[in-house]
Design an enzyme around this catalytic site. Structure first.
Site: not given
Length: 530
Positions: A399, A402-404, A504
């Site tokens: 996660i 992908r997120e940051s 996502y």
């Protein structure tokens, strides 16, 4: 330690840099603090680090650097000192917090009706899709069906009204609207060749999915065959063409679609799923080892800086080494792919996940277990293990990737913050009487893992639904589960109406697989197919 042993240790360390076979070797020094200080490069490395980071005692080192670089101007760390202003700029950029740009509010394009006719049809047909979607919110079902009928009769393009009508009519699923009608509307909007290729791919694929869901496999095949994929990381259309061909018992066709997935979408979630269903290894190159060039023949003037990175890494000045790596990897005249891989290995996790996907996509000959390991680094592993609760540390890592992209100071336009992009408003619902620094990695990981465990429990262990809820909100997912009732979890993922959310979910699941494959030798899909 005598001088002979010190020299031998130094030579062994240099030899260890000749390949990528030792995982993360440059991120952990084999030298003790005492040995580090005995290294002949230590005084200048310490001075460079102090000057670059602006440490309180940095002025004390200026005479050291001046003396050393007068005596050896071509030394690697002296070459680094010449570029120190550029590295300081990189440091300022990395330490700053991203400020989101405020977006202008959308102006809704509202349909106008008079005497059972649409009086502003020309405007509706050509208006941007986002404006139409906002304008259609107040339109009732009968009016939407009128727009749908007019859209299907339209011979000109673009026909954005067809797509907007379909998207809005999805709210009436599963019982109050025809799936076939939705498929026709998306097909009508997607067959226009004047619209951007990515939109055309998206609309036609959605049409194919609804035909597939309605078991009209012949129409699904016809529509999906029109798609020319534009995104190498999304094999959605090719995957569903493969599934459709299998339903039609077209073995050569399904094999061709499967091979297209392998050739054009090797790193996609959909290629991973098809490979799992066919019991094929998605990336056979995973089992090979390669060695790489460490110096640039195209840009030899940069080689002293590369050597400077090696010295700083070996002597535990990692932050300074990472800054030089960032600078080298962002130069307009790009270094060779092999050298960029070597530098990425000595960079921080953010540099790895920014660089490696593109390198491996365009240079498949460089695929190996080592390069895939760099593509999925174990960033902040102790913190993820410490705070993972009932959630896998590798799921949290997937996660964060992908997120940051493992940038702990990342802030999104929606004000989601930190490694796992927690929104302060969400955090307030969890802890109403407390405030937190979400840009602190440990705080961010602790709160996000608490929230993810809560959502996973509420979604009864359904991992795709949990990830969708983490991205778009739990209320949306509850609605989507009612709207798209299917036991096929891949179909459910691809029917998610938000493009960002379905991409996502696919991306995180793909990364989660590779983290487990690389670090646990685990290729089980039990979390996806319980």
């Amino acid at each position: 330690m005598n001088k002979a042993i010190l020299i031998l240790t130094y030579l062994l360390l240099l030899l260890s840099c000749s390949s990528l076979n030792e995982n993360n070797r440059n991120n952990s020094s084999t030298l003790t603090p005492e040995e580090t200080k005995q290294d002949p490069n230590f005084p200048l490395a310490e001075a460079f680090d102090a000057l670059l980071r602006g440490l309180p005692n940095s002025k004390d080192f200026t005479p050291v650097t001046s003396k050393e670089c007068r005596q050896s101007p071509s030394a690697p760390l002296c070459a680094c000192l010449k570029k120190i202003k550029a590295f300081k700029t990189i440091r300022e950029q990395k330490s700053s917090v991203y400020t989101p740009n405020l977006t202008k509010p959308l102006v809704p394009m509202i349909p106008v009706f008079a005497h059972n006719k649409i009086t502003n049809w020309g405007q509706l047909r050509k208006a941007p899709l986002t404006n139409l979607l906002k304008g259609f919110l107040a339109t009732d079902k009968n009016q939407l069906l009128m727009i749908a009928t007019r859209s299907l009769e339209e011979k000109q393009c673009p026909n954005h009204a067809a797509v907007a009508a379909a998207a809005t009519l999805e709210d009436y699923l599963p019982n109050d609207i025809s799936i076939s009608l939705l498929a026709q509307l998306y097909e009508k909007g997607g067959t226009c060749k004047k619209i951007p290729a990515a939109d055309r791919e998206n609309f036609l694929t959605r049409s194919g999915l609804f035909y597939f869901m309605n078991k009209n496999f012949i129409k699904s095949e016809a529509v999906l065959s029109l798609v020319s994929p534009t995104d190498a990381y999304s094999g959605r259309a090719s995957y569903w063409l493969y599934r459709t061909k299998k339903e039609l018992q077209d073995a050569p066709g399904s094999l061709a679609a499967l091979n297209r997935l392998a050739n054009q979408h090797k790193f996609s979630f959909h290629h991973l799923m098809a490979s799992h269903q066919e019991n094929r290894e998605p990336i056979p190159e995973f089992n090979r080892s390669l060695t790489f060039n460490q110096r640039s023949s195209k840009h030899p003037s940069l080689n002293p800086l590369i050597e400077g990175v090696e010295i700083l890494s070996r002597l535990n000045f990692f932050e300074s080494a990472h800054l030089i790596v960032d600078w080298l990897l962002t130069q307009p005249k790009a270094l060779e792919a092999e050298v960029r891989i070597y530098l990425s290995q000595m960079g921080d996790p953010h540099a790895k996940v920014i660089q490696m996907p593109g390198i491996l996509m365009f240079h498949p000959k460089l695929l190996s277990k080592e390069t895939l390991t760099l593509n999925f680094p174990q960033a902040f592993l102790p913190l993820f293990n410490k705070h993972r609760r009932s959630v896998s540390a590798y799921l949290l890592m997937a996660i964060a990737r992908r997120e940051s992209s493992f940038n702990p100071r990342a802030v999104s336009p929606a004000n989601a913050q930190g490694l796992l992009q927690m929104n302060p408003e969400t955090v307030k619902t969890l802890f109403p009487d407390k405030s937190f620094d979400l840009l602190d990695p440990e705080t961010n990981i602790s709160i996000a893992s608490h929230y993810l465990a809560k959502v996973l429990d509420e979604m009864k262990g359904n991992l795709p639904a949990t990830l969708a809820a983490y991205n778009a909100g739990e209320a949306q997912v509850v609605n989507w589960e009612k709207r798209y009732p299917t036991a096929d979890r891949i179909l459910w993922i691809d029917l998610i109406p938000y493009r960002e959310t379905r991409d996502y979910v696919a991306n995180v699941l793909n990364s989660y697989h590779w983290y487990r494959k690389i670090y646990e030798n685990n290729s089980d899909f039990g979390d996806l197919f319980p």
